[in-house]
Design a protein around this motif. Structure first.
Motif, PDB file in Angstrom:
ATOM      1  N   PHE A  31       0.745  -1.260   0.033  1.00 28.15           N
ATOM      2  CA  PHE A  31      -0.151   0.000   0.002  1.00 28.15           C
ATOM      3  C   PHE A  31       0.949   1.257  -0.019  1.00 28.15           C
ATOM      4  O   PHE A  31       2.101   1.170   0.164  1.00 28.15           O
ATOM      5  N   GLU A  33       1.874   3.891   1.752  1.00 28.82           N
ATOM      6  CA  GLU A  33       2.648   4.332   2.845  1.00 28.82           C
ATOM      7  C   GLU A  33       3.839   3.264   3.050  1.00 28.82           C
ATOM      8  O   GLU A  33       5.133   3.855   3.180  1.00 28.82           O
ATOM      9  N   GLU A  34       3.760   2.142   3.028  1.00 32.57           N
ATOM     10  CA  GLU A  34       4.776   1.020   2.833  1.00 32.57           C
ATOM     11  C   GLU A  34       5.727   1.198   1.536  1.00 32.57           C
ATOM     12  O   GLU A  34       6.844   1.243   1.469  1.00 32.57           O
ATOM     13  N   LEU A  36       6.344   4.192   0.062  1.00 31.44           N
ATOM     14  CA  LEU A  36       7.114   5.206   0.228  1.00 31.44           C
ATOM     15  C   LEU A  36       8.215   5.002   1.396  1.00 31.44           C
ATOM     16  O   LEU A  36       9.381   5.360   0.971  1.00 31.44           O
ATOM     17  N   ALA A  37       7.911   4.122   2.352  1.00 34.06           N
ATOM     18  CA  ALA A  37       8.681   3.952   3.395  1.00 34.06           C
ATOM     19  C   ALA A  37      10.006   3.071   2.982  1.00 34.06           C
ATOM     20  O   ALA A  37      10.921   3.314   2.967  1.00 34.06           O
ATOM     21  N   ASN A  40      12.153   5.202   0.639  1.00 35.73           N
ATOM     22  CA  ASN A  40      13.048   6.037   1.429  1.00 35.73           C
ATOM     23  C   ASN A  40      14.338   5.358   1.695  1.00 35.73           C
ATOM     24  O   ASN A  40      15.304   6.072   1.858  1.00 35.73           O
ATOM     25  N   LEU A  43      16.654   5.432  -0.778  1.00 38.19           N
ATOM     26  CA  LEU A  43      17.073   6.787  -1.231  1.00 38.19           C
ATOM     27  C   LEU A  43      18.390   6.962  -0.058  1.00 38.19           C
ATOM     28  O   LEU A  43      19.518   7.594  -0.353  1.00 38.19           O
ATOM     29  N   TYR A 133      17.207   3.659  12.005  1.00 38.27           N
ATOM     30  CA  TYR A 133      16.020   3.882  11.689  1.00 38.27           C
ATOM     31  C   TYR A 133      15.228   2.757  11.046  1.00 38.27           C
ATOM     32  O   TYR A 133      14.439   2.142  11.211  1.00 38.27           O
ATOM     33  N   LYS A 136      14.985  -0.302  13.217  1.00 35.31           N
ATOM     34  CA  LYS A 136      13.563  -0.427  14.085  1.00 35.31           C
ATOM     35  C   LYS A 136      12.719  -0.744  13.165  1.00 35.31           C
ATOM     36  O   LYS A 136      11.684  -1.591  13.485  1.00 35.31           O
ATOM     37  N   ARG A 137      12.626  -0.257  11.781  1.00 31.84           N
ATOM     38  CA  ARG A 137      11.388  -0.560  11.079  1.00 31.84           C
ATOM     39  C   ARG A 137      11.283  -2.044  10.474  1.00 31.84           C
ATOM     40  O   ARG A 137      10.549  -2.543  10.680  1.00 31.84           O
ATOM     41  N   GLU A 140      10.443  -4.208  13.579  1.00 31.48           N
ATOM     42  CA  GLU A 140       8.853  -4.031  13.728  1.00 31.48           C
ATOM     43  C   GLU A 140       8.199  -4.820  12.894  1.00 31.48           C
ATOM     44  O   GLU A 140       7.355  -5.801  13.362  1.00 31.48           O
ATOM     45  N   TRP A 141       8.595  -5.044  11.567  1.00 30.65           N
ATOM     46  CA  TRP A 141       7.909  -5.642  10.508  1.00 30.65           C
ATOM     47  C   TRP A 141       8.240  -7.227  10.817  1.00 30.65           C
ATOM     48  O   TRP A 141       7.320  -8.057  10.645  1.00 30.65           O
ATOM     49  N   ARG A 144       5.866  -8.148  13.443  1.00 31.87           N
ATOM     50  CA  ARG A 144       4.372  -8.308  12.781  1.00 31.87           C
ATOM     51  C   ARG A 144       4.132  -9.377  12.032  1.00 31.87           C
ATOM     52  O   ARG A 144       3.064  -9.820  12.179  1.00 31.87           O
TER      53      ARG A 144
ATOM     54  N   GLN B   7      -4.963  -2.090   3.887  1.00 31.19           N
ATOM     55  CA  GLN B   7      -4.034  -1.223   4.247  1.00 31.19           C
ATOM     56  C   GLN B   7      -4.027  -0.727   5.814  1.00 31.19           C
ATOM     57  O   GLN B   7      -3.431   0.212   5.965  1.00 31.19           O
ATOM     58  N   HIS B  30      -2.104   5.459   6.487  1.00 29.72           N
ATOM     59  CA  HIS B  30      -2.636   3.991   6.933  1.00 29.72           C
ATOM     60  C   HIS B  30      -1.750   3.245   7.750  1.00 29.72           C
ATOM     61  O   HIS B  30      -0.542   3.267   7.498  1.00 29.72           O
ATOM     62  N   ASP B  33      -0.693  -0.723  12.980  1.00 33.52           N
ATOM     63  CA  ASP B  33      -0.448  -0.612  14.583  1.00 33.52           C
ATOM     64  C   ASP B  33       0.159   0.726  15.003  1.00 33.52           C
ATOM     65  O   ASP B  33       0.591   1.592  13.979  1.00 33.52           O
ATOM     66  N   ASP B  39       6.084   5.456  12.129  1.00 34.31           N
ATOM     67  CA  ASP B  39       6.985   5.275  11.204  1.00 34.31           C
ATOM     68  C   ASP B  39       6.459   5.754   9.830  1.00 34.31           C
ATOM     69  O   ASP B  39       7.207   6.508   9.167  1.00 34.31           O
ATOM     70  N   ASN B  40       5.348   5.437   9.352  1.00 33.66           N
ATOM     71  CA  ASN B  40       4.734   6.026   8.233  1.00 33.66           C
ATOM     72  C   ASN B  40       4.606   7.388   8.120  1.00 33.66           C
ATOM     73  O   ASN B  40       4.737   7.920   7.044  1.00 33.66           O
ATOM     74  N   ARG B  42       6.331   9.473   9.820  1.00 32.80           N
ATOM     75  CA  ARG B  42       7.834   9.781   9.697  1.00 32.80           C
ATOM     76  C   ARG B  42       8.283   9.921   8.355  1.00 32.80           C
ATOM     77  O   ARG B  42       8.735  11.097   7.838  1.00 32.80           O
ATOM     78  N   ASP B  43       7.926   8.768   7.736  1.00 31.11           N
ATOM     79  CA  ASP B  43       8.376   8.695   6.039  1.00 31.11           C
ATOM     80  C   ASP B  43       7.526   9.356   5.134  1.00 31.11           C
ATOM     81  O   ASP B  43       8.148   9.894   4.262  1.00 31.11           O
ATOM     82  N   ARG B  47      10.571  13.833   6.285  1.00 29.91           N
ATOM     83  CA  ARG B  47      11.843  13.119   5.714  1.00 29.91           C
ATOM     84  C   ARG B  47      12.740  14.649   5.174  1.00 29.91           C
ATOM     85  O   ARG B  47      13.934  14.470   5.034  1.00 29.91           O
TER      86      ARG B  47
END
Lengths: 249, 97
Positions: A31, A33-34, A36-37, A40, A43, A133, A136-137, A140-141, A144, B7, B30, B33, B39-40, B42-43, B47
Motif C-alpha cells: 500500500f 505508505e509502505e 514510500l517507506a 525512502n 534513497l 531507523y 527499527k522498521r 517491527e516488521w 508483525r 491497508q 494508513h 499498529d 514510522d509511516n 515519519r516517512d 523526511r
C-alpha cells in the motif's frame, strides 16, 4: 587499487546494490505508505553509496567521477555481499533480507565510528542515524509478520530459511578487512558477528521464528565472485551509460 | 480482515515544526499498529526536516463537531467583540501569541 579504497567500495557496493533492489519495488508496495517507506530506505542507501564513490574517486586521484564506480565497473569488480543481490520475491523476502542487512549495518557503523580514518569515521556518524531507523522498521516488521497470520509467519520463515546461508558472508574476514582492522581503520567482524547473532535471536524470539540449523554458507561477493543475479542488475543499471557513454543530464 | 482494502486503519498526523510551537495537523496515513503509524508518518511527512515532534492518533478517536452542529457551536461568538483581545498593543519582539 589501494586496500583502503577497496574497503570503501565493499561498504558502498552493499548500499548501492541493495538500493537498486529496493528501487525495483517502487510502486509495487502492498500500500502507498509502505511503498514510500521502502523507497525512502533505498534513497538513504544510494546517498550513502554516492558519498563513498565520490570519496574513492577523489582519493584515487585519477580524474574519475563517482559515477564511474556505479556505472563503469564490471561484475567481478563489485565487492558487495551476495545477499543484497538476491531478488525481492514476496514482501516477506524483501523484509527478511532488509532485516539481516540492517542488523549488520547497525553494528558495523556503530563500530566504524571509532575508525582512525577520518572519512570512515564521518561516514559512520552520518549513516548510523539512518540505519538505526532502518533497523527499527524492519525489526517491527519481523515481529508483525511473525505474530500476524499463519500465512505471514510461514512465508517469513521460508524467506529466513532461504537467506540464512547468505548471512555468514558478512563476517568472513578477507585480506582487505584484516588489513583495515590491523591499522585501526576497519572494524572487528568477529565482534559484530556476536552482536548480530544476539539481535537476530532477540527479534526471532519475539516474533516466534526459528534459526535454521543448516550452517551451509555461500560466499565470494566481497572478492568479486557473485551470484548470477548481479549480472542482470548491472545490465539494467548500466544500460544507459553503456549505450550513451557521453550522456549528461 | 477488518479493512477490505487491506491497508490498515486511518491515523491523523500532527507535526511540531520547532520546540515550543504547537502541533499542527499535517495529514493522515494508513497503518496496522502504533509503531507502523509513527514510522509511516515519519516517512511521509518529516523526511525533509519538517519537524522536531510527531504525534499520530487514530482518526476514529478524534472527537469532532459535525456539520449540523456548526451553527450553535460557532455563530454566537461572531457579534461579541469584547471576547477578542484586540484593544491591547502587542509588545515589540513578540512573534508568537
Amino acid at each position: 587499487m589501494e586496500t583502503k579504497l577497496k574497503y570503501y567500495l565493499q561498504i558502498a557496493d552493499n548500499a548501492l546494490i541493495l538500493s537498486h533492489r529496493l528501487s525495483e519495488n517502487c510502486s509495487k508496495g502492498p500500500f502507498l505508505e509502505e511503498d514510500l517507506a521502502t523507497t525512502n530506505v533505498a534513497l538513504d542507501l544510494i546517498g550513502c553509496a554516492e558519498s563513498i564513490y565520490e570519496e574513492v574517486a577523489l582519493q584515487e586521484g585519477k580524474g574519475k567521477l563517482g559515477d564511474y564506480f556505479a556505472y563503469r565497473r564490471k561484475e567481478n569488480e563489485f565487492l558487495n555481499v551476495i545477499l543484497v543481490e538476491q531478488p525481492n520475491g514476496d514482501f516477506a523476502h524483501l523484509m527478511v533480507r532488509q532485516f539481516f542487512i540492517d542488523v549488520f549495518h547497525f553494528y558495523f557503523f556503530t563500530e566504524l565510528m571509532n575508525s582512525m580514518d577520518d572519512f570512515l569515521k564521518g561516514l559512520a556518524h552520518k549513516t548510523i542515524k539512518e540505519v538505526t531507523y532502518h533497523l527499527k522498521r524492519s525489526s517491527e516488521w519481523m515481529v508483525r509478520l511473525g505474530k500476524g497470520t499463519e500465512e505471514s509467519k510461514h512465508r517469513t520463515q521460508v524467506a529466513i530459511n532461504k537467506f540464512w546461508k547468505y548471512t555468514h558472508e558478512f563476517f568472513i574476514e578477507n585480506i582487505v578487512d584484516k588489513a583495515m582492522l590491523d591499522n585501526e581503520m576497519g572494524v572487528d567482524l568477529a565482534k559484530i558477528q556476536k552482536d548480530w547473532k544476539l539481535k537476530v535471536d532477540e527479534i526471532f524470539y519475539l516474533a516466534h521464528f526459528s534459526i535454521p540449523s543448516n550452517d551451509f554458507s555461500i560466499k565470494g561477493g566481497k572478492d568479486g565472485v557473485h551470484s548470477e543475479n548481479l549480472g542482470y542488475i548491472l545490465c539494467e543499471m548500466q544500460f544507459l551509460p553503456s549505450k550513451y557513454p557521453d550522456a549528461i543530464w | 480482515m477488518k479493512n477490505k482494502d487491506n491497508q490498515g486503519e486511518l491515523w491523523e498526523v500532527f507535526i511540531q515544526s520547532k520546540a515550543g510551537q504547537p502541533y499542527k495537523h499535517a495529514g493522515s496515513v494508513h497503518a496496522y499498529d502504533r509503531e507502523m503509524a509513527i514510522d509511516n508518518a515519519r516517512d511521509a511527512y518529516t523526511r525533509r526536516g519538517e519537524g522536531t515532534g510527531l504525534w499520530v492518533v487514530k482518526s476514529k478517536e478524534i472527537v469532532a463537531v459535525t456539520p449540523n452542529e456548526e451553527g450553535y457551536f460557532f455563530d454566537p461568538a461572531n457579534d461579541k467583540v469584547y471576547r477578542h483581545p484586540t484593544f491591547y498593543e502587542m509588545p515589540e519582539g513578540v512573534k508568537q501569541m
